[in-house]
Enzyme design. Sequence first.
Site, PDB file in Angstrom:
ATOM      1  N   LYS A 115       3.758   1.808   4.486  1.00 22.98           N
ATOM      2  CA  LYS A 115       4.454   2.545   5.260  1.00 22.98           C
ATOM      3  C   LYS A 115       4.096   3.950   4.286  1.00 22.98           C
ATOM      4  O   LYS A 115       3.856   4.091   3.130  1.00 22.98           O
ATOM      5  CB  LYS A 115       5.918   2.283   4.830  1.00 22.98           C
ATOM      6  CG  LYS A 115       7.002   2.707   5.761  1.00 22.98           C
ATOM      7  CD  LYS A 115       7.086   1.926   7.239  1.00 22.98           C
ATOM      8  CE  LYS A 115       7.901   2.173   8.098  1.00 22.98           C
ATOM      9  NZ  LYS A 115       8.363   1.065   9.143  1.00 22.98           N
TER      10      LYS A 115
HETATM   11  N1  GLU Z   1       7.237   1.672  12.670  1.00 23.11           N
HETATM   12  C1  GLU Z   1       7.200   0.350  13.260  1.00 23.11           C
HETATM   13  C2  GLU Z   1       7.623  -0.665  12.553  1.00 23.11           C
HETATM   14  O1  GLU Z   1       8.622  -0.420  11.494  1.00 23.11           O
HETATM   15  C3  GLU Z   1       5.874   0.236  13.853  1.00 23.11           C
HETATM   16  C4  GLU Z   1       4.765   0.341  12.920  1.00 23.11           C
HETATM   17  C5  GLU Z   1       3.128  -0.011  13.428  1.00 23.11           C
HETATM   18  O2  GLU Z   1       3.180  -0.028  14.726  1.00 23.11           O
HETATM   19  O3  GLU Z   1       2.372  -0.117  12.692  1.00 23.11           O
HETATM   20  O4  GLU Z   1       7.392  -1.789  12.949  1.00 23.11           O
END
Ligand code: GLU
Length: 425
Positions: A115
Amino acid sequence: MPATNLSYLDPARPEPWSSFLEQIDRVAPHLGGLSHWIETLKRPKRVLIVDVPIVRDDGTVAHYEGYRVQHNLSRGPGKGGVRFHPDVSLNEVMALAGWMTVKNAALGLPFGGAKGGVRIDPRALSRAELERVTRRYTSEIGLVIGPDKDIPAPDVGSDQQIMAWMMDTYSVNVGHTASGVVTGKPVALGGSLGRHEATGRGVFIAAREAGKRSAVPIPGSRVAVQGFGNVGSIAARIFAEHGAVIVALQDAEATLFNPAGINVAEAIAYSATQGSLAGFPGAESIGNEEFWAVESEYVVPAALEGQLTARRAAGLRTRIVVEGANGPTLPAADDILRERGILVVPDVLANAGGVTVSYFEWVQDFSSFFWSEDEINARLESIMIKAFAAIWQMADERGLSLRTAAFIIACQRVLAAREQRGLYP
Ligand code: GLU
Protein backbone atom coordinates in the site's frame (compact mmCIF):
# COMPACT_ATOMS: atom_id res chain seq x y z
CA MET A 1 3.83 1.22 20.09
CA PRO A 2 5.27 4.77 19.96
CA ALA A 3 2.79 7.65 19.89
CA THR A 4 3.62 8.84 16.39
CA ASN A 5 0.48 10.82 15.75
CA LEU A 6 -2.55 12.13 17.53
CA SER A 7 -4.98 9.38 16.61
CA TYR A 8 -3.01 7.07 18.90
CA LEU A 9 -4.01 9.24 21.84
CA ASP A 10 -7.68 8.64 21.16
CA PRO A 11 -8.49 5.29 22.76
CA ALA A 12 -11.75 5.07 20.82
CA ARG A 13 -9.79 5.07 17.57
CA PRO A 14 -6.58 3.14 18.07
CA GLU A 15 -3.94 3.03 15.40
CA PRO A 16 -4.90 0.74 12.48
CA TRP A 17 -1.68 -1.27 12.70
CA SER A 18 -2.68 -2.26 16.26
CA SER A 19 -5.99 -3.56 14.93
CA PHE A 20 -4.17 -5.53 12.26
CA LEU A 21 -1.77 -7.04 14.82
CA GLU A 22 -4.70 -7.99 17.02
CA GLN A 23 -6.39 -9.70 14.09
CA ILE A 24 -3.19 -11.66 13.40
CA ASP A 25 -2.92 -12.66 17.09
CA ARG A 26 -6.48 -13.94 16.95
CA VAL A 27 -5.75 -16.19 14.00
CA ALA A 28 -2.40 -17.55 15.22
CA PRO A 29 -3.88 -20.35 17.39
CA HIS A 30 -5.68 -21.72 14.32
CA LEU A 31 -2.62 -22.10 12.12
CA GLY A 32 -1.10 -25.29 13.51
CA GLY A 33 2.57 -25.74 12.62
CA LEU A 34 2.50 -22.71 10.34
CA SER A 35 2.15 -20.46 13.40
CA HIS A 36 5.93 -20.97 13.65
CA TRP A 37 6.12 -18.31 10.90
CA ILE A 38 3.58 -15.90 12.37
CA GLU A 39 6.14 -13.13 13.03
CA THR A 40 6.43 -12.80 9.24
CA LEU A 41 2.98 -11.20 9.24
CA LYS A 42 3.64 -8.93 12.19
CA ARG A 43 6.30 -6.88 10.50
CA PRO A 44 6.26 -5.36 7.02
CA LYS A 45 8.88 -6.74 4.67
CA ARG A 46 9.86 -3.32 3.36
CA VAL A 47 8.93 0.27 4.20
CA LEU A 48 9.86 3.30 2.11
CA ILE A 49 9.25 6.84 3.36
CA VAL A 50 9.80 9.55 0.78
CA ASP A 51 9.88 13.32 0.75
CA VAL A 52 7.67 14.73 -2.00
CA PRO A 53 8.61 18.36 -2.68
CA ILE A 54 6.69 20.39 -5.26
CA VAL A 55 6.49 23.98 -6.42
CA ARG A 56 3.02 25.28 -5.53
CA ASP A 57 1.13 27.42 -8.02
CA ASP A 58 2.08 30.51 -6.01
CA GLY A 59 5.78 29.76 -6.44
CA THR A 60 6.44 28.49 -2.89
CA VAL A 61 7.88 25.03 -2.27
CA ALA A 62 5.83 22.54 -0.27
CA HIS A 63 7.00 19.18 1.11
CA TYR A 64 4.67 16.24 1.62
CA GLU A 65 5.35 12.88 3.19
CA GLY A 66 4.81 9.79 1.05
CA TYR A 67 5.00 6.08 1.80
CA ARG A 68 5.10 2.72 0.07
CA VAL A 69 4.90 -0.33 2.29
CA GLN A 70 5.38 -3.88 1.02
CA HIS A 71 3.95 -5.98 3.79
CA ASN A 72 4.56 -9.39 2.28
CA LEU A 73 5.87 -10.67 -1.07
CA SER A 74 5.85 -14.43 -0.46
CA ARG A 75 3.08 -15.17 -2.97
CA GLY A 76 3.95 -12.66 -5.68
CA PRO A 77 4.57 -8.98 -6.37
CA GLY A 78 3.20 -6.35 -4.03
CA LYS A 79 -0.30 -5.09 -4.85
CA GLY A 80 -2.40 -2.38 -3.31
CA GLY A 81 -3.66 1.14 -3.71
CA VAL A 82 -2.29 4.62 -3.12
CA ARG A 83 -4.17 6.81 -0.65
CA PHE A 84 -4.14 10.61 -0.88
CA HIS A 85 -5.55 11.91 2.39
CA PRO A 86 -4.49 14.49 5.00
CA ASP A 87 -4.55 11.87 7.79
CA VAL A 88 -2.44 9.25 5.99
CA SER A 89 0.31 8.00 8.31
CA LEU A 90 2.95 5.32 8.14
CA ASN A 91 1.00 3.36 10.74
CA GLU A 92 -2.13 3.44 8.59
CA VAL A 93 -0.32 2.47 5.39
CA MET A 94 1.34 -0.46 7.21
CA ALA A 95 -2.09 -1.74 8.26
CA LEU A 96 -3.56 -1.22 4.80
CA ALA A 97 -0.62 -3.14 3.29
CA GLY A 98 -1.18 -5.97 5.77
CA TRP A 99 -4.86 -6.16 4.86
CA MET A 100 -3.86 -6.36 1.18
CA THR A 101 -1.66 -9.39 1.95
CA VAL A 102 -4.61 -11.09 3.60
CA LYS A 103 -7.11 -10.00 0.94
CA ASN A 104 -5.02 -11.16 -2.01
CA ALA A 105 -4.35 -14.50 -0.37
CA ALA A 106 -7.97 -14.99 0.73
CA LEU A 107 -9.09 -14.52 -2.89
CA GLY A 108 -6.26 -16.66 -4.25
CA LEU A 109 -4.77 -13.81 -6.31
CA PRO A 110 -1.06 -14.28 -7.07
CA PHE A 111 0.06 -11.16 -5.20
CA GLY A 112 1.64 -10.15 -1.96
CA GLY A 113 0.33 -7.12 -0.10
CA ALA A 114 1.41 -3.49 -0.40
CA LYS A 115 0.00 0.00 0.00
CA GLY A 116 1.08 3.56 -0.51
CA GLY A 117 -0.02 7.01 0.46
CA VAL A 118 0.75 10.68 0.46
CA ARG A 119 -0.24 12.87 3.39
CA ILE A 120 -2.10 15.54 1.40
CA ASP A 121 -5.61 16.83 1.00
CA PRO A 122 -6.11 16.38 -2.75
CA ARG A 123 -9.10 18.72 -2.66
CA ALA A 124 -6.90 21.56 -1.39
CA LEU A 125 -4.48 21.29 -4.34
CA SER A 126 -4.98 22.51 -7.89
CA ARG A 127 -5.00 19.91 -10.63
CA ALA A 128 -1.51 20.98 -11.72
CA GLU A 129 -0.22 20.67 -8.13
CA LEU A 130 -1.84 17.25 -7.79
CA GLU A 131 -0.11 16.15 -10.98
CA ARG A 132 3.26 17.36 -9.67
CA VAL A 133 2.73 15.54 -6.35
CA THR A 134 1.74 12.36 -8.17
CA ARG A 135 4.68 12.44 -10.55
CA ARG A 136 7.28 13.24 -7.89
CA TYR A 137 5.86 10.59 -5.54
CA THR A 138 5.90 8.00 -8.35
CA SER A 139 9.46 8.85 -9.22
CA GLU A 140 10.52 8.57 -5.56
CA ILE A 141 8.90 5.15 -5.10
CA GLY A 142 10.16 4.07 -8.55
CA LEU A 143 12.90 2.17 -6.73
CA VAL A 144 10.46 -0.42 -5.44
CA ILE A 145 7.51 -0.51 -7.87
CA GLY A 146 7.24 -2.18 -11.28
CA PRO A 147 4.95 -4.61 -13.15
CA ASP A 148 6.66 -7.61 -11.56
CA LYS A 149 7.66 -5.91 -8.28
CA ASP A 150 4.77 -3.95 -6.84
CA ILE A 151 1.71 -2.62 -8.65
CA PRO A 152 -0.15 0.42 -7.20
CA ALA A 153 -3.82 1.20 -7.86
CA PRO A 154 -6.45 3.73 -6.78
CA ASP A 155 -7.57 4.04 -3.17
CA VAL A 156 -9.22 6.82 -1.15
CA GLY A 157 -8.42 10.19 -2.79
CA SER A 158 -6.83 8.80 -5.95
CA ASP A 159 -8.41 7.90 -9.27
CA GLN A 160 -7.90 6.93 -12.94
CA GLN A 161 -6.20 10.21 -13.82
CA ILE A 162 -3.67 9.76 -11.03
CA MET A 163 -2.99 6.22 -12.26
CA ALA A 164 -2.45 7.62 -15.78
CA TRP A 165 0.15 10.09 -14.42
CA MET A 166 1.81 7.34 -12.39
CA MET A 167 2.01 5.05 -15.42
CA ASP A 168 3.41 7.86 -17.56
CA THR A 169 6.02 8.93 -14.99
CA TYR A 170 7.25 5.40 -14.37
CA SER A 171 7.31 4.74 -18.13
CA VAL A 172 9.32 7.89 -18.86
CA ASN A 173 11.80 6.94 -16.15
CA VAL A 174 12.33 3.40 -17.47
CA GLY A 175 12.28 4.48 -21.12
CA HIS A 176 9.33 2.48 -22.41
CA THR A 177 5.57 2.27 -21.88
CA ALA A 178 5.01 0.01 -18.90
CA SER A 179 1.22 -0.15 -18.66
CA GLY A 180 1.31 -2.99 -16.11
CA VAL A 181 2.98 -0.85 -13.43
CA VAL A 182 -0.36 0.36 -12.08
CA THR A 183 -3.96 -0.80 -12.34
CA GLY A 184 -7.15 1.22 -12.31
CA LYS A 185 -5.93 3.18 -15.35
CA PRO A 186 -8.22 4.74 -17.96
CA VAL A 187 -9.33 2.07 -20.44
CA ALA A 188 -7.56 3.89 -23.30
CA LEU A 189 -4.21 3.37 -21.53
CA GLY A 190 -4.57 -0.35 -20.86
CA GLY A 191 -7.13 -0.13 -18.07
CA SER A 192 -9.73 -2.81 -17.70
CA LEU A 193 -13.41 -2.53 -18.44
CA GLY A 194 -15.33 -2.98 -15.21
CA ARG A 195 -12.46 -1.89 -12.93
CA HIS A 196 -14.08 1.38 -11.95
CA GLU A 197 -17.19 -0.42 -10.69
CA ALA A 198 -15.48 -3.55 -9.43
CA THR A 199 -15.14 -2.79 -5.72
CA GLY A 200 -18.77 -1.70 -5.37
CA ARG A 201 -19.90 -4.67 -7.45
CA GLY A 202 -17.89 -7.02 -5.24
CA VAL A 203 -19.42 -5.49 -2.10
CA PHE A 204 -22.83 -6.25 -3.54
CA ILE A 205 -21.88 -9.84 -4.47
CA ALA A 206 -20.55 -10.45 -0.95
CA ALA A 207 -23.74 -8.99 0.58
CA ARG A 208 -25.93 -11.10 -1.67
CA GLU A 209 -24.03 -14.30 -0.79
CA ALA A 210 -24.26 -13.48 2.93
CA GLY A 211 -27.94 -12.61 2.58
CA LYS A 212 -28.71 -15.91 0.83
CA ARG A 213 -27.23 -17.89 3.69
CA SER A 214 -28.82 -15.75 6.42
CA ALA A 215 -32.32 -15.44 4.96
CA VAL A 216 -31.95 -11.70 4.39
CA PRO A 217 -32.90 -11.29 0.71
CA ILE A 218 -31.69 -8.16 -1.05
CA PRO A 219 -35.04 -7.15 -2.61
CA GLY A 220 -36.93 -5.03 -0.08
CA SER A 221 -33.99 -4.92 2.36
CA ARG A 222 -33.03 -1.59 3.96
CA VAL A 223 -29.44 -0.52 3.41
CA ALA A 224 -27.35 2.21 5.09
CA VAL A 225 -24.11 3.18 3.35
CA GLN A 226 -21.32 5.22 4.95
CA GLY A 227 -19.01 6.77 2.37
CA PHE A 228 -20.11 7.97 -1.05
CA GLY A 229 -16.91 7.68 -3.04
CA ASN A 230 -16.14 5.07 -5.65
CA VAL A 231 -17.03 2.14 -3.38
CA GLY A 232 -20.07 3.43 -1.46
CA SER A 233 -21.83 5.12 -4.35
CA ILE A 234 -21.52 2.19 -6.73
CA ALA A 235 -22.44 -0.39 -4.08
CA ALA A 236 -25.52 1.70 -3.19
CA ARG A 237 -26.48 1.94 -6.84
CA ILE A 238 -26.20 -1.82 -7.41
CA PHE A 239 -28.11 -2.59 -4.19
CA ALA A 240 -30.90 -0.27 -5.40
CA GLU A 241 -30.88 -1.85 -8.87
CA HIS A 242 -31.57 -5.18 -7.16
CA GLY A 243 -34.56 -3.89 -5.24
CA ALA A 244 -32.97 -2.78 -1.96
CA VAL A 245 -34.11 0.45 -0.30
CA ILE A 246 -31.25 2.83 0.50
CA VAL A 247 -32.46 4.35 3.77
CA ALA A 248 -29.31 6.23 4.80
CA LEU A 249 -26.20 7.67 3.14
CA GLN A 250 -23.31 9.44 4.80
CA ASP A 251 -20.34 11.26 3.32
CA ALA A 252 -17.74 13.50 4.97
CA GLU A 253 -20.15 16.43 5.06
CA ALA A 254 -23.67 15.07 5.43
CA THR A 255 -25.86 12.25 6.70
CA LEU A 256 -29.08 11.60 4.81
CA PHE A 257 -32.08 9.56 5.88
CA ASN A 258 -35.19 8.57 3.97
CA PRO A 259 -37.17 5.52 5.13
CA ALA A 260 -38.91 5.39 1.74
CA GLY A 261 -35.56 5.12 -0.04
CA ILE A 262 -33.02 7.61 -1.39
CA ASN A 263 -32.79 7.83 -5.18
CA VAL A 264 -29.15 6.81 -5.60
CA ALA A 265 -28.78 7.90 -9.22
CA GLU A 266 -29.96 11.38 -8.23
CA ALA A 267 -27.66 11.41 -5.19
CA ILE A 268 -24.67 10.45 -7.38
CA ALA A 269 -25.50 13.22 -9.87
CA TYR A 270 -25.96 15.73 -7.02
CA SER A 271 -22.71 14.80 -5.30
CA ALA A 272 -20.82 15.00 -8.61
CA THR A 273 -21.93 18.58 -9.20
CA GLN A 274 -21.99 19.85 -5.58
CA GLY A 275 -18.91 18.02 -4.29
CA SER A 276 -20.84 16.34 -1.46
CA LEU A 277 -24.28 15.12 -0.42
CA ALA A 278 -24.89 18.16 1.79
CA GLY A 279 -28.19 19.78 0.86
CA PHE A 280 -29.46 16.87 -1.26
CA PRO A 281 -33.20 17.47 -1.50
CA GLY A 282 -34.39 13.85 -1.67
CA ALA A 283 -33.84 13.01 2.00
CA GLU A 284 -33.88 14.37 5.53
CA SER A 285 -30.57 15.55 6.98
CA ILE A 286 -29.75 13.82 10.31
CA GLY A 287 -26.85 13.99 12.77
CA ASN A 288 -23.64 12.07 12.02
CA GLU A 289 -23.97 9.77 15.00
CA GLU A 290 -27.59 8.94 14.15
CA PHE A 291 -26.37 7.11 11.06
CA TRP A 292 -25.31 4.21 13.28
CA ALA A 293 -28.77 3.84 14.81
CA VAL A 294 -30.78 3.74 11.57
CA GLU A 295 -32.82 0.54 11.33
CA SER A 296 -31.69 -1.59 8.41
CA GLU A 297 -30.87 -5.07 7.19
CA TYR A 298 -27.46 -4.14 5.75
CA VAL A 299 -24.91 -1.56 6.88
CA VAL A 300 -22.06 -0.88 4.47
CA PRO A 301 -19.17 1.10 6.00
CA ALA A 302 -17.35 2.27 2.87
CA ALA A 303 -15.31 5.22 4.15
CA LEU A 304 -12.26 4.98 6.39
CA GLU A 305 -10.96 2.57 9.02
CA GLY A 306 -11.93 2.57 12.70
CA GLN A 307 -15.49 3.82 12.13
CA LEU A 308 -17.36 1.00 13.79
CA THR A 309 -16.32 1.45 17.41
CA ALA A 310 -17.53 -0.65 20.34
CA ARG A 311 -20.09 2.02 21.24
CA ARG A 312 -21.51 2.22 17.72
CA ALA A 313 -21.55 -1.59 17.48
CA ALA A 314 -23.61 -1.77 20.66
CA GLY A 315 -26.26 0.52 19.15
CA LEU A 316 -26.32 -0.85 15.60
CA ARG A 317 -29.77 -2.00 14.45
CA THR A 318 -29.02 -4.19 11.47
CA ARG A 319 -28.51 -7.82 10.45
CA ILE A 320 -25.40 -7.76 8.28
CA VAL A 321 -22.36 -5.46 8.11
CA VAL A 322 -20.57 -5.56 4.75
CA GLU A 323 -17.18 -3.86 4.97
CA GLY A 324 -16.63 -1.80 1.83
CA ALA A 325 -13.79 0.13 3.51
CA ASN A 326 -10.57 -1.39 4.77
CA GLY A 327 -10.51 -1.89 8.53
CA PRO A 328 -13.78 -0.11 9.40
CA THR A 329 -14.56 -2.35 12.40
CA LEU A 330 -12.38 -2.27 15.51
CA PRO A 331 -11.62 -5.66 17.08
CA ALA A 332 -13.67 -4.78 20.21
CA ALA A 333 -16.63 -3.90 17.99
CA ASP A 334 -16.23 -7.19 16.14
CA ASP A 335 -16.76 -9.06 19.43
CA ILE A 336 -19.85 -7.03 20.30
CA LEU A 337 -21.40 -7.60 16.87
CA ARG A 338 -20.75 -11.33 17.17
CA GLU A 339 -22.39 -11.46 20.61
CA ARG A 340 -25.35 -9.54 19.21
CA GLY A 341 -25.73 -11.96 16.29
CA ILE A 342 -24.92 -9.33 13.65
CA LEU A 343 -22.99 -10.94 10.80
CA VAL A 344 -19.84 -9.13 9.60
CA VAL A 345 -18.61 -9.79 6.06
CA PRO A 346 -14.99 -8.70 6.46
CA ASP A 347 -13.15 -6.18 4.26
CA VAL A 348 -10.63 -8.76 3.04
CA LEU A 349 -13.52 -10.52 1.32
CA ALA A 350 -16.23 -7.87 0.86
CA ASN A 351 -14.11 -5.20 -0.83
CA ALA A 352 -11.86 -7.58 -2.77
CA GLY A 353 -13.68 -7.00 -6.06
CA GLY A 354 -11.43 -4.03 -6.85
CA VAL A 355 -8.15 -5.84 -6.55
CA THR A 356 -9.63 -8.88 -8.31
CA VAL A 357 -10.34 -6.81 -11.41
CA SER A 358 -6.94 -5.12 -10.91
CA TYR A 359 -5.51 -8.62 -11.26
CA PHE A 360 -7.44 -9.03 -14.54
CA GLU A 361 -6.11 -5.65 -15.71
CA TRP A 362 -2.53 -6.68 -14.93
CA VAL A 363 -2.98 -9.99 -16.81
CA GLN A 364 -4.55 -8.16 -19.78
CA ASP A 365 -1.66 -5.68 -19.86
CA PHE A 366 0.91 -8.47 -19.86
CA SER A 367 -0.75 -10.24 -22.76
CA SER A 368 -1.98 -7.04 -24.49
CA PHE A 369 -5.21 -8.89 -25.07
CA PHE A 370 -8.34 -7.32 -23.64
CA TRP A 371 -11.52 -8.95 -22.41
CA SER A 372 -15.14 -7.83 -22.69
CA GLU A 373 -16.93 -6.31 -19.72
CA ASP A 374 -19.24 -9.34 -19.54
CA GLU A 375 -16.24 -11.67 -19.33
CA ILE A 376 -14.71 -9.54 -16.59
CA ASN A 377 -17.88 -9.37 -14.53
CA ALA A 378 -18.46 -13.12 -14.93
CA ARG A 379 -14.91 -13.93 -13.78
CA LEU A 380 -15.26 -11.50 -10.87
CA GLU A 381 -18.50 -13.21 -9.81
CA SER A 382 -16.96 -16.65 -9.95
CA ILE A 383 -13.83 -15.71 -7.94
CA MET A 384 -15.87 -13.86 -5.30
CA ILE A 385 -18.47 -16.64 -5.00
CA LYS A 386 -15.79 -19.31 -4.65
CA ALA A 387 -13.86 -17.35 -1.99
CA PHE A 388 -17.05 -16.55 -0.12
CA ALA A 389 -18.15 -20.19 -0.09
CA ALA A 390 -14.79 -21.45 1.23
CA ILE A 391 -14.69 -18.82 3.98
CA TRP A 392 -18.31 -19.42 4.93
CA GLN A 393 -17.77 -23.17 5.11
CA MET A 394 -14.76 -22.85 7.39
CA ALA A 395 -16.55 -20.36 9.65
CA ASP A 396 -19.58 -22.64 9.81
CA GLU A 397 -17.67 -25.85 10.51
CA ARG A 398 -15.43 -24.35 13.18
CA GLY A 399 -17.88 -21.88 14.70
CA LEU A 400 -15.71 -18.87 13.83
CA SER A 401 -16.41 -15.38 12.53
CA LEU A 402 -16.06 -14.84 8.79
CA ARG A 403 -13.09 -12.58 9.52
CA THR A 404 -11.22 -15.24 11.46
CA ALA A 405 -12.02 -17.83 8.78
CA ALA A 406 -10.83 -15.49 6.00
CA PHE A 407 -7.64 -14.77 7.93
CA ILE A 408 -7.02 -18.49 8.53
CA ILE A 409 -7.37 -19.34 4.84
CA ALA A 410 -5.22 -16.37 3.79
CA CYS A 411 -2.52 -16.73 6.44
CA GLN A 412 -2.20 -20.45 5.73
CA ARG A 413 -1.53 -19.64 2.08
CA VAL A 414 0.98 -16.91 2.86
CA LEU A 415 2.83 -18.86 5.52
CA ALA A 416 2.85 -22.09 3.50
CA ALA A 417 4.55 -20.11 0.71
CA ARG A 418 6.96 -18.69 3.30
CA GLU A 419 7.78 -22.19 4.53
CA GLN A 420 8.14 -23.72 1.07
CA ARG A 421 10.39 -20.93 -0.14
CA GLY A 422 12.53 -21.25 2.98
CA LEU A 423 14.74 -18.65 4.55
CA TYR A 424 17.67 -17.10 2.74
CA PRO A 425 20.49 -17.59 3.57
N1 GLU B 1 -7.33 0.11 -3.01
C1 GLU B 1 -8.11 -1.07 -3.30
C2 GLU B 1 -8.14 -1.99 -2.10
O1 GLU B 1 -7.98 -1.56 -0.99
C3 GLU B 1 -7.66 -1.75 -4.59
C4 GLU B 1 -6.26 -2.22 -4.61
C5 GLU B 1 -5.81 -2.72 -5.98
O2 GLU B 1 -6.61 -2.76 -6.91
O3 GLU B 1 -4.63 -3.05 -6.08
O4 GLU B 1 -8.39 -3.16 -2.21
